[in-house]
Scaffold this motif. Structure first.
Motif, PDB file in Angstrom:
ATOM      1  N   THR A   1       0.859  -1.175   0.000  1.00  0.00           N
ATOM      2  CA  THR A   1       0.000   0.000   0.000  1.00  0.00           C
ATOM      3  C   THR A   1       0.894   1.223   0.000  1.00  0.00           C
ATOM      4  OG1 THR A   1      -0.140  -0.039   2.415  1.00  0.00           O
ATOM      5  CG2 THR A   1      -1.914  -1.126   1.206  1.00  0.00           C
ATOM      6  N   VAL A   2       0.524   2.206  -0.784  1.00  0.00           N
ATOM      7  CA  VAL A   2       1.308   3.424  -0.905  1.00  0.00           C
ATOM      8  C   VAL A   2       0.388   4.592  -0.582  1.00  0.00           C
ATOM      9  CG1 VAL A   2       2.704   4.837  -2.453  1.00  0.00           C
ATOM     10  CG2 VAL A   2       2.735   2.354  -2.679  1.00  0.00           C
ATOM     11  N   ALA A   3       0.802   5.417   0.378  1.00  0.00           N
ATOM     12  CA  ALA A   3      -0.019   6.551   0.788  1.00  0.00           C
ATOM     13  C   ALA A   3       0.322   7.815   0.000  1.00  0.00           C
ATOM     14  CB  ALA A   3       0.167   6.804   2.280  1.00  0.00           C
ATOM     15  N   ALA A   4       1.404   7.790  -0.776  1.00  0.00           N
ATOM     16  CA  ALA A   4       1.833   8.981  -1.510  1.00  0.00           C
ATOM     17  C   ALA A   4       0.878   9.294  -2.653  1.00  0.00           C
ATOM     18  CB  ALA A   4       3.246   8.780  -2.051  1.00  0.00           C
ATOM     19  N   THR A   5       0.712  10.575  -2.920  1.00  0.00           N
ATOM     20  CA  THR A   5      -0.112  10.980  -4.057  1.00  0.00           C
ATOM     21  C   THR A   5       0.799  11.306  -5.225  1.00  0.00           C
ATOM     22  OG1 THR A   5      -0.090  13.265  -3.313  1.00  0.00           O
ATOM     23  CG2 THR A   5      -1.931  11.890  -2.585  1.00  0.00           C
ATOM     24  N   GLY A   6       0.210  11.440  -6.372  1.00  0.00           N
ATOM     25  CA  GLY A   6       0.996  11.779  -7.557  1.00  0.00           C
ATOM     26  C   GLY A   6       1.467  10.576  -8.351  1.00  0.00           C
ATOM     27  N   LEU A   7       1.260   9.382  -7.814  1.00  0.00           N
ATOM     28  CA  LEU A   7       1.636   8.184  -8.547  1.00  0.00           C
ATOM     29  C   LEU A   7       0.474   7.760  -9.435  1.00  0.00           C
ATOM     30  CD1 LEU A   7       3.347   6.084  -5.742  1.00  0.00           C
ATOM     31  CD2 LEU A   7       4.469   7.373  -7.564  1.00  0.00           C
ATOM     32  N   PRO A   8       0.751   7.187 -10.590  1.00  0.00           N
ATOM     33  CA  PRO A   8      -0.362   6.714 -11.431  1.00  0.00           C
ATOM     34  C   PRO A   8      -1.089   5.573 -10.732  1.00  0.00           C
ATOM     35  CG  PRO A   8       1.768   6.118 -12.392  1.00  0.00           C
ATOM     36  CD  PRO A   8       2.047   6.941 -11.183  1.00  0.00           C
ATOM     37  N   ARG A   9      -2.377   5.430 -11.060  1.00  0.00           N
ATOM     38  CA  ARG A   9      -3.140   4.350 -10.455  1.00  0.00           C
ATOM     39  C   ARG A   9      -2.697   3.014 -11.040  1.00  0.00           C
ATOM     40  NH1 ARG A   9      -7.051   2.317 -13.515  1.00  0.00           N
ATOM     41  NH2 ARG A   9      -7.729   3.433 -15.347  1.00  0.00           N
ATOM     42  N   LEU A  10      -2.961   1.954 -10.329  1.00  0.00           N
ATOM     43  CA  LEU A  10      -2.623   0.605 -10.753  1.00  0.00           C
ATOM     44  C   LEU A  10      -3.379   0.248 -12.032  1.00  0.00           C
ATOM     45  CD1 LEU A  10      -1.230  -2.130  -9.965  1.00  0.00           C
ATOM     46  CD2 LEU A  10      -3.387  -2.703  -8.877  1.00  0.00           C
ATOM     47  N   ASP A  11      -2.687  -0.255 -12.999  1.00  0.00           N
ATOM     48  CA  ASP A  11      -3.301  -0.718 -14.242  1.00  0.00           C
ATOM     49  C   ASP A  11      -3.515  -2.221 -14.097  1.00  0.00           C
ATOM     50  OD1 ASP A  11      -3.990  -1.521 -16.794  1.00  0.00           O
ATOM     51  OD2 ASP A  11      -2.486  -0.271 -17.784  1.00  0.00           O
ATOM     52  N   ALA A  12      -4.714  -2.605 -13.659  1.00  0.00           N
ATOM     53  CA  ALA A  12      -4.995  -3.994 -13.316  1.00  0.00           C
ATOM     54  C   ALA A  12      -4.810  -4.948 -14.485  1.00  0.00           C
ATOM     55  CB  ALA A  12      -6.415  -4.120 -12.771  1.00  0.00           C
ATOM     56  N   GLU A  13      -5.118  -4.523 -15.719  1.00  0.00           N
ATOM     57  CA  GLU A  13      -4.973  -5.400 -16.893  1.00  0.00           C
ATOM     58  C   GLU A  13      -3.517  -5.750 -17.160  1.00  0.00           C
ATOM     59  OE1 GLU A  13      -6.858  -2.494 -17.168  1.00  0.00           O
ATOM     60  OE2 GLU A  13      -8.726  -3.558 -16.791  1.00  0.00           O
ATOM     61  N   ALA A  14      -2.603  -4.865 -16.785  1.00  0.00           N
ATOM     62  CA  ALA A  14      -1.188  -5.075 -17.105  1.00  0.00           C
ATOM     63  C   ALA A  14      -0.366  -5.456 -15.890  1.00  0.00           C
ATOM     64  CB  ALA A  14      -0.604  -3.803 -17.733  1.00  0.00           C
ATOM     65  N   THR A  15      -0.969  -5.603 -14.719  1.00  0.00           N
ATOM     66  CA  THR A  15      -0.229  -5.854 -13.493  1.00  0.00           C
ATOM     67  C   THR A  15      -0.457  -7.275 -13.000  1.00  0.00           C
ATOM     68  OG1 THR A  15      -0.457  -3.527 -12.913  1.00  0.00           O
ATOM     69  CG2 THR A  15       0.193  -5.021 -11.144  1.00  0.00           C
ATOM     70  N   GLY A  16       0.636  -8.004 -12.850  1.00  0.00           N
ATOM     71  CA  GLY A  16       0.564  -9.372 -12.352  1.00  0.00           C
ATOM     72  C   GLY A  16       1.173  -9.493 -10.981  1.00  0.00           C
ATOM     73  N   PRO A  17       1.193 -10.703 -10.423  1.00  0.00           N
ATOM     74  CA  PRO A  17       1.709 -10.914  -9.071  1.00  0.00           C
ATOM     75  C   PRO A  17       3.152 -10.452  -8.879  1.00  0.00           C
ATOM     76  CG  PRO A  17       0.601 -12.880  -9.859  1.00  0.00           C
ATOM     77  CD  PRO A  17       0.665 -11.924 -11.011  1.00  0.00           C
ATOM     78  N   ALA A  18       3.990 -10.585  -9.897  1.00  0.00           N
ATOM     79  CA  ALA A  18       5.392 -10.187  -9.761  1.00  0.00           C
ATOM     80  C   ALA A  18       5.567  -8.678  -9.883  1.00  0.00           C
ATOM     81  CB  ALA A  18       6.256 -10.890 -10.800  1.00  0.00           C
ATOM     82  N   ASP A  19       4.547  -7.969 -10.345  1.00  0.00           N
ATOM     83  CA  ASP A  19       4.629  -6.525 -10.510  1.00  0.00           C
ATOM     84  C   ASP A  19       4.143  -5.775  -9.282  1.00  0.00           C
ATOM     85  OD1 ASP A  19       5.420  -6.803 -13.230  1.00  0.00           O
ATOM     86  OD2 ASP A  19       3.325  -7.160 -13.750  1.00  0.00           O
ATOM     87  N   ARG A  20       3.554  -6.451  -8.333  1.00  0.00           N
ATOM     88  CA  ARG A  20       2.958  -5.772  -7.191  1.00  0.00           C
ATOM     89  C   ARG A  20       3.969  -5.607  -6.086  1.00  0.00           C
ATOM     90  NH1 ARG A  20      -2.215  -9.184  -8.192  1.00  0.00           N
ATOM     91  NH2 ARG A  20      -3.295  -7.777  -9.570  1.00  0.00           N
TER      92      ARG A  20
END
Length: 180
Positions: free
Chosen positions: A161-180
């Motif tokens: 979990t990241v509390a910082a703002t300004g980061l792009p939102r998670l792209d669920a279609e392109a994000t797998g277990p190793a990317d999290r």
């Protein structure tokens, strides 16, 4: 339907696959004839239910697919004349992808998640082959942009979990277990 013929894939995957090539895929009847299974110890085993069908589905959808990503070696998809399924710690897998950039084999679980052996043990790296293609397509689109890599340590099995703002939102279609 082969991925190169599918009109329903996302526009970014279509853009990635414009540079793709297709070689002949392994016929379903050949997969049925050659199908065999091995345990972790290398012993012959009964082919598990659904394994042959999973290999046939994979080959019909992705067999013969090759596309470049970062380097001169491309991502190669297909059984390449083999129809062997192996039992590993995550379940039954078959060799189906050669990651050309890493020059590393990627195995496919019966549910289409992908597994790569890293640091001596198999790890699920993609939630599906389509998710892997989405991730590659996204990387292809942004690879020349300036970038910064962020890292965060988490306990095993927990989502970061990241509390910082300004980061792009998670792209669920392109994000797998190793990317999290």
């Amino acid at each position: 339907m082969h991925i190169l013929d599918d009109p329903c894939v996302s526009p970014r995957v279509v853009a990635l696959l414009t540079r793709a090539r297709r070689s002949p895929k392994m016929p379903a009847d050949r997969i049925r004839v050659l199908a065999r299974a091995q345990t972790l110890e290398g012993n012959e085993a009964a082919v598990p239910p659904g394994a042959v069908e999973a290999m046939i589905r994979f080959e019909e959808r992705y067999g013969g697919l090759w596309y470049p990503l970062l380097g001169p070696n491309g991502m190669e998809h297909g059984l390449n004349g083999e129809a062997i399924i192996y039992l590993n710690t995550d379940g039954w897998t078959f060799p189906g992808i050669l990651d050309g950039d890493q020059t590393w084999p990627v195995d496919v679980l019966l549910d289409e998640r992908t597994v790569m052996t890293l640091a001596g043990r198999p790890r699920v790296v993609n939630s599906s082959i389509l998710q892997r293609l989405e991730a590659h397509a996204q990387l292809s689109q942004v690879r020349d942009r300036p970038h910064v890599t962020f890292g965060i340590a988490t306990e095993p099995g927990r989502e970061p979990t990241v509390a910082a703002t300004g980061l792009p939102r998670l792209d669920a279609e392109a994000t797998g277990p190793a990317d999290r």
